[in-house]
Design a protein around this motif. Structure first.
Motif, PDB file in Angstrom:
ATOM      1  N   PHE A   1       1.481  -2.394   5.347  1.00  0.00           N
ATOM      2  CA  PHE A   1       0.227  -2.909   5.675  1.00  0.00           C
ATOM      3  C   PHE A   1      -0.769  -3.299   4.455  1.00  0.00           C
ATOM      4  N   SER A   2      -1.709  -4.097   4.599  1.00  0.00           N
ATOM      5  CA  SER A   2      -2.389  -4.569   3.529  1.00  0.00           C
ATOM      6  C   SER A   2      -3.825  -4.896   4.130  1.00  0.00           C
ATOM      7  N   CYS A   3      -4.747  -4.835   3.414  1.00  0.00           N
ATOM      8  CA  CYS A   3      -6.050  -5.462   3.680  1.00  0.00           C
ATOM      9  C   CYS A   3      -6.525  -6.269   2.698  1.00  0.00           C
ATOM     10  N   ARG A   4      -6.953  -7.506   2.945  1.00  0.00           N
ATOM     11  CA  ARG A   4      -7.296  -8.520   2.143  1.00  0.00           C
ATOM     12  C   ARG A   4      -8.860  -8.799   2.309  1.00  0.00           C
ATOM     13  N   VAL A   5      -9.570  -8.961   1.512  1.00  0.00           N
ATOM     14  CA  VAL A   5     -11.073  -9.131   1.509  1.00  0.00           C
ATOM     15  C   VAL A   5     -11.394 -10.386   0.626  1.00  0.00           C
ATOM     16  N   GLU A   6     -11.996 -11.307   1.086  1.00  0.00           N
ATOM     17  CA  GLU A   6     -12.735 -12.469   0.199  1.00  0.00           C
ATOM     18  C   GLU A   6     -14.004 -12.292   0.360  1.00  0.00           C
ATOM     19  N   HIS A   7     -14.624 -12.517  -0.832  1.00  0.00           N
ATOM     20  CA  HIS A   7     -16.396 -12.541  -1.052  1.00  0.00           C
ATOM     21  C   HIS A   7     -16.614 -13.156  -2.527  1.00  0.00           C
ATOM     22  N   ARG A   8     -18.095 -13.912  -2.294  1.00  0.00           N
ATOM     23  CA  ARG A   8     -18.329 -14.590  -3.095  1.00  0.00           C
ATOM     24  C   ARG A   8     -18.445 -13.967  -4.711  1.00  0.00           C
ATOM     25  N   SER A   9     -18.766 -12.659  -4.616  1.00  0.00           N
ATOM     26  CA  SER A   9     -18.715 -11.964  -5.769  1.00  0.00           C
ATOM     27  C   SER A   9     -17.207 -11.811  -6.688  1.00  0.00           C
ATOM     28  N   LEU A  10     -16.075 -11.913  -5.705  1.00  0.00           N
ATOM     29  CA  LEU A  10     -15.125 -11.796  -6.211  1.00  0.00           C
ATOM     30  C   LEU A  10     -14.499 -12.952  -6.803  1.00  0.00           C
ATOM     31  N   SER A  11     -13.756 -13.006  -7.970  1.00  0.00           N
ATOM     32  CA  SER A  11     -13.026 -14.191  -8.605  1.00  0.00           C
ATOM     33  C   SER A  11     -11.824 -14.528  -7.740  1.00  0.00           C
ATOM     34  N   GLU A  12     -11.297 -13.617  -7.242  1.00  0.00           N
ATOM     35  CA  GLU A  12      -9.956 -13.839  -6.442  1.00  0.00           C
ATOM     36  C   GLU A  12      -9.882 -12.870  -5.310  1.00  0.00           C
ATOM     37  N   PRO A  13      -9.350 -13.093  -4.154  1.00  0.00           N
ATOM     38  CA  PRO A  13      -9.290 -12.214  -3.105  1.00  0.00           C
ATOM     39  C   PRO A  13      -8.810 -10.630  -3.560  1.00  0.00           C
ATOM     40  N   LEU A  14      -9.398  -9.654  -3.188  1.00  0.00           N
ATOM     41  CA  LEU A  14      -8.985  -8.156  -3.302  1.00  0.00           C
ATOM     42  C   LEU A  14      -8.024  -7.731  -2.095  1.00  0.00           C
ATOM     43  N   VAL A  15      -6.807  -7.353  -2.599  1.00  0.00           N
ATOM     44  CA  VAL A  15      -5.897  -6.954  -1.628  1.00  0.00           C
ATOM     45  C   VAL A  15      -5.498  -5.351  -2.032  1.00  0.00           C
ATOM     46  N   LEU A  16      -5.489  -4.526  -0.840  1.00  0.00           N
ATOM     47  CA  LEU A  16      -5.385  -3.174  -0.903  1.00  0.00           C
ATOM     48  C   LEU A  16      -4.098  -3.060   0.077  1.00  0.00           C
ATOM     49  N   PHE A  17      -3.113  -2.117  -0.448  1.00  0.00           N
ATOM     50  CA  PHE A  17      -1.864  -1.789   0.321  1.00  0.00           C
ATOM     51  C   PHE A  17      -2.158  -0.195   0.460  1.00  0.00           C
ATOM     52  N   LEU A  18      -1.428   0.079   1.783  1.00  0.00           N
ATOM     53  CA  LEU A  18      -1.523   1.250   2.242  1.00  0.00           C
ATOM     54  C   LEU A  18       0.114   1.759   1.806  1.00  0.00           C
ATOM     55  N   ASP A  19      -0.051   2.443   1.086  1.00  0.00           N
ATOM     56  CA  ASP A  19       1.519   3.425   0.661  1.00  0.00           C
ATOM     57  C   ASP A  19       1.470   4.841   0.939  1.00  0.00           C
ATOM     58  N   PRO A  20       2.632   5.661   0.518  1.00  0.00           N
ATOM     59  CA  PRO A  20       2.622   6.899   0.932  1.00  0.00           C
ATOM     60  C   PRO A  20       1.776   7.672  -0.113  1.00  0.00           C
ATOM     61  N   VAL A  21       1.225   7.225  -1.312  1.00  0.00           N
ATOM     62  CA  VAL A  21       0.236   7.694  -2.100  1.00  0.00           C
ATOM     63  C   VAL A  21      -1.046   7.191  -1.808  1.00  0.00           C
ATOM     64  N   SER A  22      -1.634   7.374  -0.689  1.00  0.00           N
ATOM     65  CA  SER A  22      -2.900   6.860  -0.365  1.00  0.00           C
ATOM     66  C   SER A  22      -4.055   7.550  -0.688  1.00  0.00           C
ATOM     67  N   GLY A  23      -5.344   6.932  -1.090  1.00  0.00           N
ATOM     68  CA  GLY A  23      -6.497   7.510  -1.828  1.00  0.00           C
ATOM     69  C   GLY A  23      -6.182   7.765  -3.192  1.00  0.00           C
ATOM     70  N   THR A  24      -7.216   8.235  -3.839  1.00  0.00           N
ATOM     71  CA  THR A  24      -7.205   8.186  -5.345  1.00  0.00           C
ATOM     72  C   THR A  24      -6.827   9.709  -5.757  1.00  0.00           C
ATOM     73  N   HIS A  25      -5.611   9.645  -6.718  1.00  0.00           N
ATOM     74  CA  HIS A  25      -5.318  10.763  -7.152  1.00  0.00           C
ATOM     75  C   HIS A  25      -5.370  10.891  -8.837  1.00  0.00           C
ATOM     76  N   SER A  26      -5.404  11.900  -9.399  1.00  0.00           N
ATOM     77  CA  SER A  26      -5.290  12.312 -10.934  1.00  0.00           C
ATOM     78  C   SER A  26      -4.321  13.607 -11.058  1.00  0.00           C
ATOM     79  N   LEU A  27      -3.727  13.310 -12.377  1.00  0.00           N
ATOM     80  CA  LEU A  27      -2.912  14.482 -13.020  1.00  0.00           C
ATOM     81  C   LEU A  27      -3.532  14.688 -14.444  1.00  0.00           C
ATOM     82  N   ARG A  28      -3.895  16.000 -14.423  1.00  0.00           N
ATOM     83  CA  ARG A  28      -4.729  16.162 -15.745  1.00  0.00           C
ATOM     84  C   ARG A  28      -4.129  17.458 -16.284  1.00  0.00           C
ATOM     85  N   TYR A  29      -3.656  17.401 -17.517  1.00  0.00           N
ATOM     86  CA  TYR A  29      -3.288  18.612 -18.574  1.00  0.00           C
ATOM     87  C   TYR A  29      -4.505  19.241 -19.475  1.00  0.00           C
ATOM     88  N   PHE A  30      -4.430  20.399 -19.565  1.00  0.00           N
ATOM     89  CA  PHE A  30      -5.571  21.051 -20.387  1.00  0.00           C
ATOM     90  C   PHE A  30      -4.858  21.872 -21.436  1.00  0.00           C
TER      91      PHE A  30
END
Length: 745
Positions: A445-474
């Motif tokens: 599944f994907s979501c496509r967004v077009e707006h005057r502020s965007l130089s090209e359509p923005l497309v987001l995909f829904l995959d198993p790793v949904s959301g923003t995630h990070s890996l950090r080493y200290f």
């Protein structure tokens, strides 16, 4: 910057018991290549016998028999010869560049205004050689009072120059930046147009018969989609509706606009009575409306419009090109004939719509500055907890017009649900579109967004790793005697500590049960070896840095943070930086493949690491690929443990009624926003101990406010968290306790 290479090969041959050869290879290269700028190597037959480069600055043997048979005078003599050749070759490179027209790199130039519209900046970067001429002009005249820090070097041996000028936000004159450089065949000129894009100015006048319960006359004015001023017959004055209008327009402006609206109010009330007579309406509620204004388009063309309505239907419209009035209703012909004969009035309207209106629009757009610029949407595409609904949310966009579609395997789904485009409090808009799906559906599944502020359509995909995630080493290394382990490694996925190593334990161990269950013995053994190797390197590096910073004793820390982030929209970033005693030491810029240090004593490390192109290429590959691959594995392994967990919220009063407490607990991740409101207004004087951890990797937050027991106003607690689809509000009358579970029952 293009690198140029000069290669010389000298060959001589001799015969002594067979064929032999002596060959010299000289290589000179322009600065910025990452390799020595001059190298000399010498071969007898196929064996390299000596070597010299511009970093080493001496000739050294490459065969043991050369070292044994040639004395110090020989190597000193060869060194002097190579140093002389180095000087000649670098000069020759410049000569050949001149002859082949390869002596310059053109600048990349931008000319922009600050958000408040008070500063214009012209930036030229990436040019070589250094000499450049830059001027900022106002209506073609050079401005002398510009500010600049001068020409500065870039890391790639090119240069940059920024020139800034202060201007008035209300200045509607055209500004330009002119750049001349050896690499340009003609001067480069960039213009800053105060009215870029398509903009409109619209006036709406509404007059109504008495007894409607609303003001009998209202005037509102819009620039694009922003309401900039307001007048009504009760208020009796024109007032600003945007802060930038209040700041840029003086008292005379608002007084003049008030007089204009008051005059039109008198005319409109009389006109209402005239139209009631013509339409045979002696009583009831009736409306007279006028819309006028203009539009200035991207291509510089413009249009104007003026029309009247009666009781919600078209009444009469001005055709400015033919200078006549057009009416669709028979009873409007009397007005049409009268106004058609008033050529002076019509000429005035034509001039206003084609000139005066455009001038005012230009002034308003200049005054509004960044407030009128298109603002791109922030878009997220997520699934509900039960997997039965997908929601695409776009917010923060301006102007209002936007196109959003949800697709299944590239095909648009028509059966989506939405409440339409809604306004935000900051003059931007939001749109949410939702579709029902089967939890077992594995298609993309994907979501496509077009707006005057965007130089090209923005497309987001829904995959198993949904959301923003990070890996950090200290990694933290410390000099002996601190009372803590001399080396520690910790690793986080999002906000969860997943593994730990220290110099006392001497092995890497899991800190989450799902890590222990999903990673086998080979994994933990490999991670242990990595940490042990880095431990040895870090302890040696501590001693090196102490020497460079003239510190022979005391407790000192060397820290490294590295990792990556995979965002909602599928983009990613990587980071690698070192710290010394709590301050920044050196950071890797993976895009430019260079190291950046803010401290003078870090330059030695920077220069050394900049030359190690293999190491830097390895780091770039790790941060952009390997790290993301591991992060994806960890997120899949963590599963529901890494999903946002909604807070349980309660809002209660103390027994004596003097304190209200809002408590949120059990939420993940840590970031949360909680406010207590009194009659809808945020109370700033609340007390909290901050966000605290629970034992199950979730968090809690309590916020308390002191109130008077006799206060009968409404208090509420507002909670925003990544796990909540909507903002959660709980209200309290200080006599009862409320929780989100009871509120939603």
């Amino acid at each position: 910057m293009v690198l140029r290479l000069l290669l010389l090969a000298l060959l001589c041959g001799g015969v002594s018991a067979g064929s032999h050869s002596l060959r010299y290879f000289y290589t000179a290269v322009t600065p910025g290549s990452g390799v020595p700028e001059f190298i000399t190597v010498r071969y007898v037959d196929e064996e390299q016998i000596s070597y010299y480069d511009s970093v080493l600055r001496q000739t050294v043997p490459r065969q043991q028999w050369m070292a044994e048979t040639q004395g110090p005078d020989y190597w000193e003599w060869e060194t002097r010869i190579s140093q002389g050749d180095e000087q000649w070759a670098q000069a020759k490179i410049q000569t050949l560049m001149n002859r082949t027209n390869q002596t310059s790199d053109p600048p990349e130039v931008s000319f922009t205004a600050s958000e408040d519209g008070r500063h214009l900046s012209c930036v030229a970067t990436g040019f070589y050689p250094q000499s450049i001429d830059m001027t900022i002009l106002r209506d073609g005249r050079i401005l002398e009072e510009t500010h600049s820090h001068g020409i500065l070097p870039n890391h790639d041996n090119t240069y940059q120059l920024t020139r800034t000028v202060r201007v008035e936000p209300t200045d509607t004159i055209k500004f330009s930046c002119r750049v001349e450089h050896r690499s340009l065949s003609e001067p480069l000129v960039l213009f800053l147009d105060p009215v870029s894009g398509t903009h409109s100015l619209r006036y709406f006048y509404t007059a109504v018969t008495p007894g409607s319960g609303v003001p009998e006359f209202i005037t509102v004015r819009y620039v694009d989609e922003l309401l900039i001023s307001y007048y009504d017959s009760v208020l009796r004055r024109t007032v600003p509706r945007q802060q930038w209008m209040a700041e840029t327009q003086g008292p005379d402006y608002w007084e003049r606009e008030t007089r204009i609206s008051q005059g039109y109010e008198q005319w409109a009330q009389a006109e209402i009575q005239t139209l009631m007579n013509r339409t045979n309406q002696t009583r009831g509620i009736h409306f007279l409306q006028r819309m006028s204004g203009c539009e200035l388009r991207d291509d510089g063309t413009s249009t104007g419009f003026l029309q009247y309505g009666w009781d919600g239907s078209d009444f009469i419209t001005f055709d400015k090109d033919r200078m006549v009035w057009v009416t669709p209703v028979p009873w409007g012909v009397i007005t049409k004939d009268k106004w058609d004969r008033d050529t002076a009035m019509n000429q005035g309207w034509k001039g206003y719509l084609e000139q005066t209106c455009i001038k005012w629009l230009t002034k308003y757009v200049k005054a509004g500055g960044s407030h009128l610029k298109p603002n791109p949407p922030e878009v997220s595409f997520t699934a509900s907890e039960d997997g039965r609904h997908l929601s695409c949310v776009a917010t923060g966009f301006y102007p209002q017009s936007i196109d959003m579609t949800i697709l299944r395997d590239g095909r648009i789904l028509e059966e989506t649900h939405s409440h339409g485009i809604l306004p935000n409090q900051d003059n931007t808009y939001q749109l949410t579109r939702t579709v029902r799906v089967e939890p077992t559906d594995t298609t993309m599944f994907s979501c496509r967004v077009e707006h005057r502020s965007l130089s090209e359509p923005l497309v987001l995909f829904l995959d198993p790793v949904s959301g923003t995630h990070s890996l950090r080493y200290f990694y933290t290394a410390v000099t002996p005697g601190s009372g803590v382990p001399e080396f520690i490694t910790v690793r986080y996925v999002d906000e969860l500590l997943i593994s730990y190593y220290d110099s006392v334990l001497r092995r890497t161990v899991p800190r989450q049960q799902w890590m222990a269950e999903t990673q086998g013995p080979d994994y933990w053994e490999r991670e242990t070896r990595f940490s042990q190797g880095y431990e040895q390197w870090a302890q040696a590096e501590i001693q090196t840095l102490m020497n460079r910073t003239n510190q022979t004793s005391g407790i000192h820390f060397l820290q490294r943070m590295s990792g990556c982030e995979l965002r909602d929209d599928g983009t990613s970033t990587g980071f690698l930086q070192y710290g010394w005693d709590g301050s920044d030491f050196i950071t890797f810029d993976k895009d430019r493949m260079v190291w950046v240090t803010p401290v003078p004593w870090g330059v030695i490390t920077k220069d050394k690491w900049d030359r190690d192109t293999a190491m830097n290429q390895g780091w770039k590959g790790y941060l952009e690929q390997t790290c993301i691959e591991w992060l994806t594995k960890y997120v899949k392994a963590g599963g529901s443990h890494l999903k946002p967990n909604p807070p349980e919220v309660s809002f209660t009063a103390s027994e004596d009624g003097r304190h209200l407490s809002c408590v949120a607990t059990g939420f993940y991740p840590q970031s949360i926003d909680m406010t207590i409101l009194r009659d809808g207004r945020i109370l700033e004087e609340t007390h909290s101990h901050g966000i605290l951890p629970n034992q199950d990797n979730t968090y809690q937050l309590t916020r308390t406010v002191r109130v008077e027991p006799t206060d009968t106003t409404m208090f509420s607690c507002r909670v925003e968290h990544r796990s909540l689809f909507l903002v959660l509000f709980l209200a309290s009358d200080k006599g009862e306790s409320f929780s989100n579970s009871s509120a939603m029952a």
